[in-house]
Design an enzyme around this catalytic site. Structure first.
Site, PDB file in Angstrom:
ATOM      1  N   ASP A  99     -13.137  50.473  66.578  1.00 33.18           N
ATOM      2  CA  ASP A  99     -12.476  49.601  67.542  1.00 33.18           C
ATOM      3  C   ASP A  99     -12.299  50.348  68.855  1.00 33.18           C
ATOM      4  O   ASP A  99     -11.909  51.519  68.862  1.00 33.18           O
ATOM      5  CB  ASP A  99     -11.099  49.189  67.015  1.00 33.18           C
ATOM      6  CG  ASP A  99     -10.984  47.693  66.809  1.00 33.18           C
ATOM      7  OD1 ASP A  99     -11.182  46.966  67.799  1.00 33.18           O
ATOM      8  OD2 ASP A  99     -10.718  47.254  65.682  1.00 33.18           O
ATOM      9  N   ASP A 198     -11.866  45.463  71.853  1.00 30.32           N
ATOM     10  CA  ASP A 198     -10.660  44.655  71.737  1.00 30.32           C
ATOM     11  C   ASP A 198     -10.232  44.047  73.072  1.00 30.32           C
ATOM     12  O   ASP A 198     -10.189  44.746  74.093  1.00 30.32           O
ATOM     13  CB  ASP A 198      -9.529  45.547  71.192  1.00 30.32           C
ATOM     14  CG  ASP A 198      -8.224  44.819  71.020  1.00 30.32           C
ATOM     15  OD1 ASP A 198      -8.129  43.995  70.098  1.00 30.32           O
ATOM     16  OD2 ASP A 198      -7.288  45.068  71.807  1.00 30.32           O
ATOM     17  N   GLU A 255     -14.647  41.237  71.707  1.00 29.51           N
ATOM     18  CA  GLU A 255     -13.619  40.215  71.469  1.00 29.51           C
ATOM     19  C   GLU A 255     -13.330  39.642  72.851  1.00 29.51           C
ATOM     20  O   GLU A 255     -12.645  40.261  73.654  1.00 29.51           O
ATOM     21  CB  GLU A 255     -12.351  40.818  70.855  1.00 29.51           C
ATOM     22  CG  GLU A 255     -11.330  39.736  70.524  1.00 29.51           C
ATOM     23  CD  GLU A 255      -9.942  40.271  70.212  1.00 29.51           C
ATOM     24  OE1 GLU A 255      -9.226  39.601  69.447  1.00 29.51           O
ATOM     25  OE2 GLU A 255      -9.563  41.334  70.733  1.00 29.51           O
ATOM     26  N   HIS A 328      -8.677  40.394  61.035  1.00 29.53           N
ATOM     27  CA  HIS A 328      -7.320  40.925  60.920  1.00 29.53           C
ATOM     28  C   HIS A 328      -6.293  40.111  61.700  1.00 29.53           C
ATOM     29  O   HIS A 328      -5.086  40.359  61.583  1.00 29.53           O
ATOM     30  CB  HIS A 328      -7.297  42.379  61.410  1.00 29.53           C
ATOM     31  CG  HIS A 328      -7.639  42.516  62.868  1.00 29.53           C
ATOM     32  ND1 HIS A 328      -8.881  42.198  63.361  1.00 29.53           N
ATOM     33  CD2 HIS A 328      -6.892  42.903  63.937  1.00 29.53           C
ATOM     34  CE1 HIS A 328      -8.891  42.391  64.682  1.00 29.53           C
ATOM     35  NE2 HIS A 328      -7.694  42.826  65.044  1.00 29.53           N
ATOM     36  N   ASP A 329      -6.751  39.147  62.521  1.00 33.86           N
ATOM     37  CA  ASP A 329      -5.849  38.301  63.293  1.00 33.86           C
ATOM     38  C   ASP A 329      -5.800  36.867  62.770  1.00 33.86           C
ATOM     39  O   ASP A 329      -5.088  36.035  63.330  1.00 33.86           O
ATOM     40  CB  ASP A 329      -6.281  38.257  64.766  1.00 33.86           C
ATOM     41  CG  ASP A 329      -6.006  39.560  65.498  1.00 33.86           C
ATOM     42  OD1 ASP A 329      -5.077  40.291  65.095  1.00 33.86           O
ATOM     43  OD2 ASP A 329      -6.717  39.852  66.479  1.00 33.86           O
TER      44      ASP A 329
END
Length: 559
Positions: A99, A198, A255, A328-329
């Protein structure tokens, strides 16, 4: 010859390190735990792992608040552990991506600490500070409350799009940007295969910092329209690519929320900023806004199908996509997309097939391959996720009862996918020998990585895409959505020259009759044990998916 688009052939598995495998029995997953389970990932068929942040962090947002971009958080291990993991993964033919969190840092990062000490410090220019007696505007942060936090001993505020302990970096400062690029290149030199990047569309803010009409009872307005994918971001993103990614044969997965479809070419086209990006337009169908969970929708399969079709058409026209149903979100897909009374192994297999054979690189989030479901929590104190806690109190503020607020949070909480991985039916699911940092999902004694039919089905899906007779069609073929099906059925075909593969999924709780317009079919994969067929028709069970080709079809002319 180096294959520049190697990532189109990958199957990427997302690991949430805190919850994957605990090797030292402190209740927290770690790098050695990931290393221990590499053979499991190899057997599953995974070719790349994406590991959520393992960097030094106070863990306010579970690692997305970084205090040292080039250090390993002690609870996960050491840099030597990571080097060993990278070496072992490469031996198994598994690539590693990390990430990349470069919109903000932790407030404990040395840069921010230096900025706080001295208003004349050059590090003040690394962040966004504004002087004044009151907040500079009425923007609401993604995690609730004002985006501005006052310094204790000054009439000065700093900006944070997310939590107050995650101050945003000032990308307008070229010196800061060069520091970021140097860090990225050092990680790539270490041998990682690339990054998932991210919240990258937040790095450019409107410099007028003007207030907006309030959109909530708190008198604040979402900061998104002034801080996400704003004019001028292209200069930062092009420079980022040229100074770092372009120099390596690496993969970059953005993202990138807030990017309109007409701009996808800039992001993923020839010369685009990234290899691929996630599209959240269909994944967030259950809520009006990804950050306001109390604004629920009564979505239909027809609406979902239209969003999915539009997404795939745009991705196909512009470049390559990153296909997912969990991360994960997000909550667990079985709980989100399937009616409660039909949340079975077969339905988990069907929802997997629906997305896995779309055009693009498939992403699997850890334990998705087990058919995991949401974890219901009884009180707000049982949640760890800061976004869940914010949404609970905001829901009450907006007029909902505590029971209703808890319902919204249970449906949408990011803790749903962050529960520890259940490796077996033992206490704590083989994740750890001690109480985990976050409580397990209640179903784990019956749903784990031992003798799991959904897991076996995922292995079949992966093998079909990677090595099966129609692997090239499923990887490289164009995608065409089919209209001559009931509203509750999502059907598409993948076409490569004269070869065609079909995927039909009944995403509803009623039986659906579909005409295949074919005398006989060759079935590659079925989410259920049976297929009810009559001449040219098949009757799909609720939440049934099939992957097949029509025998004797030529030139992809079938519907």
């Amino acid at each position: 010859m180096i294959n520049k688009n190697w990532w189109e052939k990958e199957v990427i598995y997302q690991i949430y390190p805190k919850s994957f495998k605990d090797s030292n029995n402190d209740g927290i997953g770690d790098i050695q735990g990931i290393r221990e389970k590499l053979p499991y990932l190899k057997e599953l068929g995974i070719t790349t792992v994406w590991i959520c942040p393992i960097f030094t962090s106070p863990m306010v947002d579970n690692g997305y608040d970084i205090s040292d971009f080039e250090g390993i958080n002690p609870e996960f291990g050491t840099m030597a552990d990571f080097d060993q993991l990278l070496k072992d993964a490469n031996k198994l033919g598994i690539k590693v991506i990390l990430d990349l969190v470069i919109n903000h840092t932790s407030d404990e990062h040395p840069w921010f600490q230096e900025a706080l000490k001295d208003k004349e410090s050059p590090y003040r220019e690394y962040y966004i500070f504004k002087e004044g007696k009151t907040e500079p505007n009425n923007w609401r942060s993604i995690f609730g409350g004002s985006v501005w936090e006052k310094l204790p001993n000054e009439d000065t505020y700093y900006f944070h799009a997310f939590d107050k302990k995650q101050p945003d970096l000032n990308w307008e400062n070229p010196k800061l940007r060069q520091e970021i690029y140097g860090m990225i290149n050092r990680w790539l030199e270490k041998g990682i295969a690339g990054f998932r990047i991210d919240s990258i569309t937040f790095i450019k803010k409107d410099q007028d910092f003007s207030s907006l009409p309030a959109d909530g009872v708190d008198g604040l307005a979402s900061c998104k329209s002034k801080t996400r994918n704003r004019p001028g971001i292209e200069r930062f993103l092009n420079e980022l690519k040229e100074e770092t990614f372009e120099k390596y044969n690496c993969v970059t997965v953005g993202e990138a929320p807030g990017v309109p479809y007409e701009e996808y070419g800039d992001f993923i086209g020839d010369g685009g900023y990234f290899s691929m990006i996630f599209d959240f337009n269909y994944s967030d169908i259950d809520v009006e806004s990804g950050s306001d969970w109390f604004k629920r929708t009564n979505w239909t399969t027809k609406e979902f199908k239209e969003k999915l079709k539009r997404s795939q058409e745009v991705l196909q026209a512009n470049g390559w996509g990153a296909n997912f149903i969990e991360n994960h979100d997000q909550p667990r897909a079985v709980s989100k997309f399937i009616k409660p009374e039909f949340q079975t192994n077969e339905a988990a297999q069907a929802i997997g097939m629906l997305y896995f054979f779309l055009r693009g690189t498939p992403f699997i989030y850890q334990a998705q391959e087990l058919g995991m479901q949401n974890a219901e929590r009884k009180i707000i104190d049982q949640f760890n996720d800061i976004s869940s806690i914010d949404n609970y109190y905001r829901s009450i503020q907006e007029g909902f009862t505590p029971e209703e607020a808890l319902g919204f949070v249970n449906q949408r909480s990011r803790d749903n996918t962050r529960t520890p991985f259940p490796w077996d039916a033992s206490q704590y699911g083989g994740f750890s020998d001690t109480t985990p940092w976050l409580s397990m999902t209640e179903e784990y004694p019956n749903r784990n990585a031992q003798s799991n039919p959904v897991l076996a089905h995922y292995k079949q899906m992966i093998a079909l895409r990677q090595h099966g007779a129609v692997s090239d069609v499923l990887t490289n073929g164009t995608i065409v959505f089919l209209d001559n099906v009931p509203d509750n059925v999502i059907a598409y075909k993948r076409v490569l020259k004269d070869r065609v593969v079909y995927c039909y999924t009944n995403l509803s709780d009623t039986e659906e009759l579909v005409s295949l317009d074919a005398g006989s079919i060759d079935l590659f994969l079925n989410s259920h044990d049976d297929l009810v067929s009559e001449t040219n028709d098949v009757k799909l069970h609720p939440y049934q998916s099939i992957l097949f080709k029509k025998i004797n079809e030529v030139n992809g002319n079938g519907n």
